[in-house]
Write a protein that holds these residues in place. Structure first.
Motif, PDB file in Angstrom:
ATOM      1  N   ASP A  85       0.876  -1.164   0.000  1.00 17.79           N
ATOM      2  CA  ASP A  85       0.000   0.000   0.000  1.00 17.79           C
ATOM      3  C   ASP A  85       0.913   1.213   0.000  1.00 17.79           C
ATOM      4  N   PRO A  86       0.361   2.426  -0.047  1.00 18.11           N
ATOM      5  CA  PRO A  86       1.256   3.582  -0.152  1.00 18.11           C
ATOM      6  C   PRO A  86       2.340   3.590   0.920  1.00 18.11           C
ATOM      7  N   LEU A  87       2.019   3.160   2.139  1.00 15.01           N
ATOM      8  CA  LEU A  87       3.010   3.189   3.205  1.00 15.01           C
ATOM      9  C   LEU A  87       4.148   2.209   2.928  1.00 15.01           C
ATOM     10  N   SER A  88       3.794   0.954   2.639  1.00  9.15           N
ATOM     11  CA  SER A  88       4.884  -0.010   2.437  1.00  9.15           C
ATOM     12  C   SER A  88       5.616   0.264   1.139  1.00  9.15           C
ATOM     13  N   ALA A  89       4.927   0.861   0.155  1.00 12.52           N
ATOM     14  CA  ALA A  89       5.616   1.200  -1.096  1.00 12.52           C
ATOM     15  C   ALA A  89       6.738   2.188  -0.830  1.00 12.52           C
ATOM     16  N   VAL A  90       6.441   3.226  -0.017  1.00  7.69           N
ATOM     17  CA  VAL A  90       7.493   4.188   0.314  1.00  7.69           C
ATOM     18  C   VAL A  90       8.626   3.493   1.045  1.00  7.69           C
ATOM     19  N   MET A 268       6.244   0.744  12.428  1.00  5.79           N
ATOM     20  CA  MET A 268       5.257  -0.118  13.075  1.00  5.79           C
ATOM     21  C   MET A 268       4.104   0.715  13.639  1.00  5.79           C
ATOM     22  N   ILE A 269       4.430   1.855  14.233  1.00  5.68           N
ATOM     23  CA  ILE A 269       3.362   2.686  14.789  1.00  5.68           C
ATOM     24  C   ILE A 269       2.500   3.265  13.680  1.00  5.68           C
ATOM     25  N   ALA A 270       3.153   3.652  12.572  1.00  6.86           N
ATOM     26  CA  ALA A 270       2.368   4.166  11.454  1.00  6.86           C
ATOM     27  C   ALA A 270       1.457   3.068  10.915  1.00  6.86           C
ATOM     28  N   ARG A 271       1.982   1.834  10.866  1.00  8.45           N
ATOM     29  CA  ARG A 271       1.216   0.709  10.335  1.00  8.45           C
ATOM     30  C   ARG A 271      -0.001   0.406  11.218  1.00  8.45           C
ATOM     31  N   THR A 272       0.154   0.589  12.518  1.00  5.72           N
ATOM     32  CA  THR A 272      -0.933   0.257  13.444  1.00  5.72           C
ATOM     33  C   THR A 272      -1.614   1.514  13.989  1.00  5.72           C
ATOM     34  N   HIS A 273      -1.539   2.604  13.213  1.00  5.39           N
ATOM     35  CA  HIS A 273      -2.011   3.882  13.770  1.00  5.39           C
ATOM     36  C   HIS A 273      -3.495   3.856  14.120  1.00  5.39           C
ATOM     37  N   ASP A 274      -4.245   2.950  13.462  1.00  2.00           N
ATOM     38  CA  ASP A 274      -5.673   2.871  13.809  1.00  2.00           C
ATOM     39  C   ASP A 274      -5.866   2.526  15.280  1.00  2.00           C
ATOM     40  N   LEU A 275      -4.983   1.658  15.772  1.00  3.22           N
ATOM     41  CA  LEU A 275      -5.064   1.295  17.192  1.00  3.22           C
ATOM     42  C   LEU A 275      -4.690   2.495  18.060  1.00  3.22           C
ATOM     43  N   TYR A 276      -3.632   3.184  17.669  1.00  2.00           N
ATOM     44  CA  TYR A 276      -3.178   4.311  18.484  1.00  2.00           C
ATOM     45  C   TYR A 276      -4.217   5.420  18.545  1.00  2.00           C
ATOM     46  N   LEU A 277      -4.919   5.588  17.428  1.00  8.30           N
ATOM     47  CA  LEU A 277      -5.933   6.651  17.435  1.00  8.30           C
ATOM     48  C   LEU A 277      -7.059   6.336  18.406  1.00  8.30           C
ATOM     49  N   MET A 278      -7.189   5.053  18.760  1.00  5.65           N
ATOM     50  CA  MET A 278      -8.201   4.703  19.754  1.00  5.65           C
ATOM     51  C   MET A 278      -7.680   4.853  21.171  1.00  5.65           C
ATOM     52  N   ALA A 279      -6.389   5.146  21.305  1.00  7.82           N
ATOM     53  CA  ALA A 279      -5.786   5.219  22.636  1.00  7.82           C
ATOM     54  C   ALA A 279      -5.001   6.524  22.787  1.00  7.82           C
ATOM     55  N   SER A 330       0.346  12.576  13.687  1.00  4.34           N
ATOM     56  CA  SER A 330       0.689  13.057  12.362  1.00  4.34           C
ATOM     57  C   SER A 330       1.628  12.036  11.738  1.00  4.34           C
ATOM     58  N   PHE A 331       1.046  10.850  11.461  1.00  5.79           N
ATOM     59  CA  PHE A 331       1.878   9.701  11.062  1.00  5.79           C
ATOM     60  C   PHE A 331       2.567   9.939   9.731  1.00  5.79           C
ATOM     61  N   ALA A 332       1.851  10.603   8.809  1.00 12.69           N
ATOM     62  CA  ALA A 332       2.454  10.845   7.502  1.00 12.69           C
ATOM     63  C   ALA A 332       3.712  11.689   7.658  1.00 12.69           C
ATOM     64  N   ALA A 333       3.648  12.673   8.564  1.00  9.09           N
ATOM     65  CA  ALA A 333       4.816  13.517   8.787  1.00  9.09           C
ATOM     66  C   ALA A 333       5.961  12.700   9.356  1.00  9.09           C
ATOM     67  N   GLY A 334       5.634  11.760  10.238  1.00  5.06           N
ATOM     68  CA  GLY A 334       6.677  10.898  10.806  1.00  5.06           C
ATOM     69  C   GLY A 334       7.356  10.085   9.727  1.00  5.06           C
ATOM     70  N   ILE A 335       6.553   9.510   8.830  1.00  4.34           N
ATOM     71  CA  ILE A 335       7.137   8.706   7.745  1.00  4.34           C
ATOM     72  C   ILE A 335       7.912   9.592   6.779  1.00  4.34           C
ATOM     73  N   PHE A 336       7.411  10.796   6.571  1.00  5.42           N
ATOM     74  CA  PHE A 336       8.110  11.726   5.693  1.00  5.42           C
ATOM     75  C   PHE A 336       9.506  12.036   6.255  1.00  5.42           C
ATOM     76  N   HIS A 337       9.558  12.295   7.543  1.00  2.00           N
ATOM     77  CA  HIS A 337      10.855  12.567   8.154  1.00  2.00           C
ATOM     78  C   HIS A 337      11.723  11.308   8.130  1.00  2.00           C
ATOM     79  N   LEU A 338      11.096  10.167   8.276  1.00  2.00           N
ATOM     80  CA  LEU A 338      11.839   8.908   8.174  1.00  2.00           C
ATOM     81  C   LEU A 338      12.541   8.830   6.826  1.00  2.00           C
TER      82      LEU A 338
END
Lengths: 645, 483
Positions: A85-90, A268-279, A330-338
């Motif tokens: 998906d876009p995340l793993s592609a990057v 990993m956190i970006a991948r599971t961000h749906d869980l984090y958004l619930m917490a 702001s997971f996209a920003a985290g991956i962008f900085h990654l």
């Protein structure tokens, strides 16, 4: 095209098998060719996959490839399956792309090492594991990659295992990582217990039905997963292994301990961000730990004299930024900085490797100076990377860091205080990075004559990757320019299908509320750029123009300096508070529990088994008539059982 | 199989794989006078195995009965045919080289091998007791000769004689049992026994049960159930090593094929069976493992280990039901790979002069032949049931079938036995890698045929460990016609 996803990790694995099985039997050019080419092919495939994914409509950019059912055990079903998906592609682009450059660089850097074949085998195995980690479509396969990269990290830190410090560093990294992995495992168990699946998509879709948002279970799961991330990505309190990991070959530091593996936690956190958004509580923990680590590591970086250690602490600090971004949702920003960090930090390490190569393995910056004229390619490329990490407008690091700072201020989960820490850290970063540049490349030549005589620019295989990474360190950030520049933020847009719409909606009003926020964003940006410029000026003042002033300052602040040079004595504190009690406890367990109780029991059982064997052995006399007797006895017993039973 | 040959309403395609082997065996026997053609014997045998394998695959999902109901072809039987052929093909590849080195390469051996496989196939593909017995004898008599094949070796002769005496002994009991059954049921065909079962139990209970007990003993001898196992260590140690490898797999599989059919289909409704098999399974695995602990000879250790493995497979006889039977078949396939692989390594090592496969002779091979000792270690891990080898899944499916059927204690005892077995399997690895040795251990030469065996068995052991699903599905599909 998507049928070939599995080849992306598989091809480096073939390289590992080839180089691993034929260690010492193939000539070096073939080792290099196989080692580099496998990763190169992987990269080309990743590029094709990226464009194939891009040609799909945004909502369809979710491709799963199930290779086979791995563990079918009742309700516990795990496949070996990949998710593009876009995340793993990057991620695969970054891992295989930067990985390929570093493989090529290694050809030059490791050319005279006796363990050349072993080195490339490990490096290929690492690439395979990392690609598996980012492509996995379930927690368990991700964990396989996670452990695989940990293993390779251990093997490569201790690559020169005959050196005690190197093998110790390897062990330290491994043990510290185990603590994190334990958290990851527990988190995984908790999720499986509650959701009944480890498949990412299923977990993310089912989680809202199973967990209560903000409840204790989901928060615990997220924090446990984050503990795993803390270990792998070297955050407080488990960051201590990363600086020591610099004992490994420098390209390894660049690939594993800067560009890719250590960012696995962020991924990993970006991948599971749906869980984090619930917490939200877990998110706050992530943000606070990230910000604290960013600041804390930057301060240590101020006082280090080993060129690689400065970069190591800088890596810890930059990883802190990425977690800060994730922590403010702001997971996209985290991956962008990654991504941008992968470019410029790999470049910094490779540049440092080139410097060390030129300096006959000297790593102390105090013994360098004035290298600018000897290293005409290394110097400008490293300068570009330094400008990028410092956050000078136009360079990649500026865009990604600025986005994190802005999000930490403006996000629903953000807080001005988080921004202040990030802001101060940006200043510290600029200062210690330019300290590195000035001490290394400018000023007096402080090396001895023999070293000076040997000074030379590195071979092509090393400088070409430097130049390519330098270009990426500049343009790599242009895909994610902020909205206020009046352009589309392509990166954020690309990530949108992964990062759920719900998150964008909550973010929406803040962005949309217009004028005052844009004004605020510009103000904050100007502030941070101003601070960075001031820090650069200060570094120039102390370390180029007026080196006595630096000495004077050091003496004036000798207490603080000592604290920083000794890295806040964290290793010593851990030694006293954790390691020593564990050692004494282990001695107790060994001498009393193990030797007396367990061995006693086990040996007792073994003795019984042995004595039984001795008795039975006598029945096995080798005489057929005895055998027949036993046989007939058995027959009679069986018949008797049937007839009378 | 639409274009089958039929002569006088006899459907020869039912026994096509057997006929191929028979033709090959006859061909080899014809060649014996032509001494110059001797080298062709193993080639002919190998080609026959391959062709027969191909034909047997063609029989998959083909169920039919012929020869006046004496031969029954179903997927269950075909699955076992494939196991026999695989095991004998691999053994053949190992044997050739070993016999040449030991100077006992005689073409008769290959004919004997073919004949015994024919016997096994006959056993697996019938539901008639007399035909089963016939198959057993066709299989066993060549086996006795094969055990004694090294004529000049005292141990080999002793092995052959002992095997023969004990085998004859067991056959007598078996035949007696069949006679009892015939007396009770007036037939030896299981289809009719099953149909009339209530009537037989009501009128001739005592004969039926005594017959069942004796049949159990007769076939239990072949698969080496304790206390009918006593011949195993002596025969396994004395027989030429490739023959031992063959013994430990193929006749055992044949015995289990017959026992699964008899006791889980024919006599399924005798409740006592589960209890007695429970006792025998526990006895077999425990005695096998405990005896293996103290052996100084690797072949003898593997002999006891094969007894223990028979004990694990007997769990299927206790539990019954499709899941357990498919688990047993899975185990037999897996066991074929790693046990023959282990024997292949032992065989190679024994080609060193003066080597008797004692434990002490393993010392130093970890350094001298790293690849060979690595695969040996792999097979030991598989025998011990470690993941990711197929040995783990084999045990896992058996034990989980036991647990699901409520035999918790049986599974617990099985697992504890596996723990015990780890000791002596790891001892092999420990000896080969860690024990001190004097001088330079003789380097062994790998020949292509044995290399091929090692590749096949190692890939099977690891590959099926990573992808157990396909084999499991295959073993489940094989039961389609059985139940």
């Amino acid at each position: 095209m998507f049928d070939y996803i599995f080849l992306v990790p598989l091809i480096p694995l073939l390289g590992f098998i080839f180089n691993g099985l034929l260690i010492g039997r193939v000539p070096r050019p073939l080792i290099s060719l196989v080692g580099c080419l496998t990763v190169g092919v992987s990269f080309i495939l990743s590029v094709f996959l990226f464009f194939a994914l891009k040609s799909l409509p945004a909502e369809a950019r979710f491709i799963e490839q199930v290779l086979f059912s791995w563990i079918p055990a009742g309700s516990f079903q795990v496949d070996v399956a990949f998710l593009l998906d876009p995340l793993s592609a990057v991620m695969i682009l970054v891992v295989s792309g930067v990985g390929f450059l570093i493989h090529v660089y290694s050809v030059g850097y490791m050319h005279s090492d006796p363990g050349y074949g072993r080195y490339f085998a490990f490096l290929n195995l690492f690439t395979f594991s990392m690609l598996t980690l980012v492509l996995a479509n379930n927690f368990l396969l991700m964990f396989v990659g996670w452990e695989g990269v940990g293993l390779c990290s251990y093997l490569l830190i201790g690559f020169w295992f005959e050196k005690k410090s190197a093998s110790d560093a390897g062990k330290k990294a491994f043990i510290v990582n185990r603590i994190g992995d334990f958290g990851f495992l527990l988190g995984m168990f908790l999720i499986f217990w509650q959701v009944g699946s480890l498949h990412f998509d299923t977990v993310m879709k089912t989680a809202p039905l199973v967990f209560t948002a903000g409840g204790g279970l989901i928060t615990a799961a997220c924090i446990l997963l984050f503990v795993g991330a803390i270990g792998k990505s070297a955050q407080i309190p488990l960051y201590v292994w990363l600086p020591d990991a610099m004992e490994g070959p420098t390209p390894v530091s660049a690939l594993i301990h800067a560009a890719t593996m250590v960012t696995a936690g962020v991924y990993m956190i970006a991948r599971t961000h749906d869980l984090y958004l619930m917490a939200p509580d877990a998110l706050m923990v992530v943000a606070v730990i990230g910000a604290a680590t960013a600041f804390f590591a930057a301060t240590i970086g101020l006082a280090q004299n080993d060129i690689k250690r400065v970069l190591a602490y800088s890596t810890v600090s930059q990883l802190g930024y990425m977690f800060l971004a994730c922590g403010v949702a702001s997971f996209a920003a985290g991956i962008f900085h990654l991504m941008t960090h992968a470019f410029f930090k790999a470049l910094l390490f490779l540049g440092a490797g080139s410097v060390i190569h030129a300096m006959s393995a000297e790593q102390n910056m105090r013994k360098m100076g004035g290298l600018k004229k000897y290293l005409p390619i290394t110097y400008p490329t490293m300068l570009v990377a330094t400008l990028a990490i410092a956050g000078i407008p136009g360079f990649s690091g500026f865009f990604s860091k600025d986005e994190i700072l802005w999000k930490s201020f403006s996000s629903h989960y953000g807080h001005p205080f988080l921004w202040v820490i990030g802001f101060v850290t940006a200043g510290l970063t600029a200062f210690y990075m330019f300290r590195l540049i000035y001490l290394t490349f400018h000023g007096q030549e402080r090396m001895d004559d023999k070293t000076r005589h040997h000074l030379h620019e590195s071979p092509r295989t090393m400088t070409v990757p430097l130049v390519i990474l330098a270009v990426l360190s500049v343009v790599g950030g242009w895909v994610g320019m902020p909205h206020l520049f009046g352009v589309t933020n392509y990166f954020e847009h690309w990530m949108e299908p992964v990062m759920t719409p719900g998150y964008n909606a909550s973010e929406g009003p803040l962005l949309a509320s217009g004028g005052s926020d844009t004004g605020m964003e510009i103000l904050l940006m100007v502030l941070s750029v101003g601070l960075v410029l001031a820090a650069i000026y200060a570094a120039r003042y102390y370390y180029q123009k007026n080196i006595q002033a630096a000495t004077a300052l050091r003496e004036k602040l000798s207490g603080l300096n000592k604290l920083l040079v000794n890295k806040y004595y964290v290793d010593e504190i851990y030694g006293a508070v954790i390691v020593r009690p564990v050692v004494y406890g282990s001695i107790f367990l060994w001498k009393v529990v193990d030797v007396v109780l367990i061995d006693g029991l086990a040996n007792g059982l073994a003795t019984i088994a042995r004595d039984m064997a001795e008795v039975l052995r006598h029945m096995q006399s080798g005489q057929v008539r005895r055998y027949a007797t036993l046989f007939v006895t058995g027959v009679l017993l069986v018949i008797a059982y049937f007839v009378f039973g | 199989m639409t274009d089958y040959v039929s002569i006088l309403s006899i459907d020869l395609s039912l026994v096509a794989p057997e006929l191929v082997l028979l033709a090959a065996a006859a061909l080899i026997l014809l060649f014996i006078p032509l001494r110059k053609m001797v080298f062709l014997a193993p080639v002919i045998a190998a080609l026959a195995f391959i062709l027969s394998f191909y034909l047997a695959v063609g029989q998959w999902h083909y169920s039919g009965s012929g020869f006046a109901g004496l031969v029954t072809c179903d997927s269950f039987g075909v699955m076992f045919k494939l196991i026999f052929l695989l095991a004998s093909f691999l053994s053949l590849l190992i044997a050739r080289r070993f016999f040449v080195i030991k100077g006992i390469d005689k073409p008769e051996f290959y004919a004997l091998l073919l004949f015994s496989v024919i016997g096994m196939m006959v056993m697996a593909n019938t539901v008639d007791l007399v035909v089963m017995f016939l198959g057993l004898e066709i299989m066993s008599i060549p086996l006795y000769v094969m055990a004694a094949f090294n004529r000049r070796s005292l141990e080999s002769n002793e092995a052959g004689i002992k095997y023969f005496i004990m085998g004859a002994f067991a056959s007598a009991f078996l035949l007696m049992g069949i006679a009892f059954i015939y007396g009770a049921a007036e037939t030896t065909d299981f289809r009719r026994i099953v149909a009339d079962f209530s009537y037989i139990v009501a009128n001739y209970r005592i004969y039926l049960y005594a017959g069942t007990a004796l049949i159990l003993v007769g076939f239990g001898f072949k698969v080496a159930i304790v206390p009918f196992h006593t011949w195993v260590p002596d025969v396994y140690q004395g027989a030429p090593t490739p023959v031992t490898g063959f013994f430990s797999v193929a006749p055992k599989a044949a015995g289990f094929a017959v026992m699964l059919r008899i006791f889980l289909y024919g006599f399924e409704r005798i409740e006592l069976l589960a209890d007695i098999f429970w006792v025998l399974a526990v006895l077999t695995m425990t005695v096998g493992n405990i005896m293996a602990l103290r052996q100084d000879n690797v072949k003898r250790m593997l002999a006891y280990s094969s007894i223990a493995h028979a004990g694990y497979i007997m769990i299927a006889l206790v539990v019954g039901g499709s899941e357990a039977i498919s688990a047993a078949m899975f185990y037999l396939v897996a066991y074929t790979f790693f046990n023959i692989g282990a024997f292949a390594v032992v065989t190679i090592l024994e080609t060193r002069s003066g080597c008797k496969s004692d434990f002490v002779e393993l010392a130093g091979i970890g350094k001298a032949t790293p690849y060979l000792s690595a695969v040996l270690a792999l097979f030991m891990f598989a025998l011990a049931g470690f993941p990711p080898t197929v040995g783990f899944f084999g045990k896992f499916y058996l034990f989980s079938a036991a647990v699901k059927a409520g035999y918790i204690w049986l599974a617990v005892i099985g697992v504890m036995n596996s723990f015990v077995s780890v000791y002596y399997y790891l001892r092999v690895i420990k000896t080969s890698y860690m024990d001190p040795y004097e001088g330079q251990p003789a380097v062994v030469k790998l020949v292509p045929s044995i290399f091929l065996v090692l590749i096949i068995t190692a890939v099977g052991t690891l590959g099926l460990g990573f992808f157990p699903q396909k084999l499991l599905e295959l073993s489940q599909a094989a039961l389609f016609a059985f139940l």
